[in-house]
Design an enzyme around this catalytic site. Structure first.
Site, short mmCIF file in Angstrom:
data_model
loop_
_atom_site.label_atom_id
_atom_site.label_comp_id
_atom_site.label_asym_id
_atom_site.label_seq_id
_atom_site.Cartn_x
_atom_site.Cartn_y
_atom_site.Cartn_z
N HIS A 1 0.64 -0.93 0.09
CA HIS A 1 0.18 0.03 -0.28
C HIS A 1 0.62 1.19 -0.15
CE1 HIS A 1 -3.51 -2.34 0.73
NE2 HIS A 1 -3.01 -2.64 1.30
N ASN B 1 -10.97 -2.95 2.78
CA ASN B 1 -10.10 -3.38 0.27
C ASN B 1 -11.24 -2.39 0.01
OD1 ASN B 1 -7.14 -4.24 0.25
ND2 ASN B 1 -7.65 -6.25 1.75
#
Length: 482
Positions: free
Chosen positions: A54, A127
């Site tokens: 990320h 997510n």
């Protein structure tokens, strides 16, 4: 308007910020030029280590608003009144790419939320997909290595990914979502979000309910065609970051509805599938969505580094009335995320303004690099103690609420549950012909150049999901399956 005086980090004014101190006009430079040394040394350290996953992302501040009463499930203060508002921070990201990678990669999108509640910070780190590739955190480093670079060539290698997936068929559900028409969201505003894991809520009577968090975009779903995504990767790799920033800047504030699925402990014990398996979803027919509220992102950061790059999310940030679950992936993340922040930002990362709670806090943590507060002042640094004003425990079981455990300690094979196929099969059957064709084309394109033995192994899994699915990919790869 009065001029500000340029100073060093110690506050002393700087007379000349244009020229180094040298021995004569032609040098050499003198080491006692502390302004030069400080300036270069700080510059050398301006990049903190990027997130291992990320790394590329965008964030914004916002407000969460309660619209429905869920106090039957939780006594958390942020849910105690309809209409109550809680400040929050959201960060969206891709998963596998480095900080300079493209926003339009085919990749899950991180969907992390931090709520600054009256009882401390509460994070949901999820997510844009309701499931994940693996069930057990012990496989997380292996999986992420397949998304990074091959050690010898330092190049991305789809062979690593498909080799891993062919030997880890629990990933097939997430793989089917990732290569579907929803695999490349058109920016961050036009996608749903999910807590993905099973979490828990605890009410005032100490009754726990298992929950799944859903965040449904009110902007509608929009996705990018793979060809368009590829063009944008070259022409505007910051496409999603730019879209979010510009929308908020002009007052077009994105919103998401917040919902939960709920399952009682008794239902969980008797459910046909493991309700704590993050590779599977709960049926919305059996466990429908319950509205909780919505959140709106309405303020851009004033400084990206301070408010987004230094933002630290971790599922270990729970507050009374909320909790975790036996989900093996979630339990691994409870350690891994906070530990990654300690490495990436420093042991006192939670004292940075973007991470610090808005409510009063007191603990016995002391010292360490970058201590930003009074370090406990003159109070004791041990507990128990007899000091009247020193912080004391509440003696309440929340949020680490007791969980019934069973069985002997050991390593249990999570692949004894070999139902890898029923949920991706149900998803495939929901797709129309155009969606199926796009899914199959995307997968075949990703498999180009992969070794034959790996392809045959992974295609055997796709055939078990649905013969049309597996044979469709094989046909595009010119592979004849038995």
């Amino acid at each position: 308007m009065s001029k500000k005086t340029l100073t060093g980090a110690n506050g002393a004014p700087i007379a000349d910020n244009q020229n180094s101190r040298t021995a004569g006009p032609r040098g050499p430079v003198l080491i006692d030029d502390f302004n030069l040394i400080e300036k270069l040394a700080h510059f050398n350290r301006e990049n903190i280590p990027e997130r291992r996953v990320h790394a590329k992302g965008a964030g914004a501040h916002g407000t969460f608003v309660v619209t429905k009463d869920i106090t039957q499930y939780t006594n958390a203060n942020l849910f105690n009144t309809i209409g109550k508002k809680t400040p929050m921070l959201a960060r969206f990201s891709t998963v596998g790419g480095e900080r300079g990678s493209a926003d339009t990669a085919r990749d899950p999108r991180g969907f992390s939320l931090k709520f600054y509640t009256e009882e401390g910070n509460w994070d949901i780190v999820g997510n844009n997909t309701p499931v994940f590739f693996i069930r057990d955190a012990i496989k997380f480093p292996d999986f992420i290595h397949t998304q990074k670079r091959y050690p010898k060539s330092n190049l991305k290698d789809s062979g690593m990914m498909w080799d891993f997936f062919s030997l880890s068929p629990e990933a097939l559900h997430q793989v089917t979502i990732l290569f579907s028409d929803r695999g490349i969201p058109d920016g961050f505003r036009f996608m749903h979000g999910y807590g993905s894991h099973t979490y828990s809520l605890i009410n005032k009577d100490g009754v726990r309910t298992w929950v799944k968090w859903h965040y449904r975009t009110q902007q509608g779903i929009k996705n990018l065609d793979p060809e368009k995504a590829g063009e944008l990767a070259g022409s505007n790799p910051d496409y999603a970051t730019e879209d979010l920033f510009n929308a908020i800047e002009k007052g077009d504030y994105p919103k998401w509805g917040v919902y939960i699925q709920v399952m009682t402990e008794e239902q969980a014990k008797n459910y046909k599938e493991n309700p704590f398996d993050v590779t599977k979803v709960w049926s919305q027919k059996e466990f429908p969505l319950h509205e909780v509220g919505y959140f709106e992102l309405n303020r851009n950061p004033e400084n990206y580094f301070a408010e987004v790059e230094q933002a630290a999310f971790a599922p270990s940030n729970v507050v009374p009335g909320t909790g975790l679950s036996p989900d093996k992936m979630l339990q691994g993340r409870v350690f891994a995320y906070a530990d990654a922040q300690r490495y990436r930002i420093g042991t006192n990362y939670q004292q940075l303004p973007i991470n610090a709670p808005k409510c009063p806090y007191a603990n016995y943590q002391r010292d360490g690099a970058m201590r930003l507060d009074q370090n406990g002042g003159g109070s004791p640094n041990y507990e128990p103690n007899s000091y009247e004003n020193a912080p004391k425990q509440t003696n309440k079981p929340e949020p680490l609420f007791p969980v019934d455990l069973s069985g002997a300690a050991g390593q249990y094979d999570h692949r004894t549950d070999s139902d890898y196929y029923s949920q991706p099969a149900a998803l495939f059957k929901l797709m129309n012909a155009e969606q199926k064709e796009l899914l199959i084309s995307n997968l075949a394109a990703s498999m180009q150049g992969v070794k034959q033995e790996i392809l045959e192994r992974v295609l055997a899994h796709f055939v078990k999901i649905d013969p049309e699915y597996g044979q469709g990919i094989a046909k595009k790869l010119n592979i004849k399956l038995n």
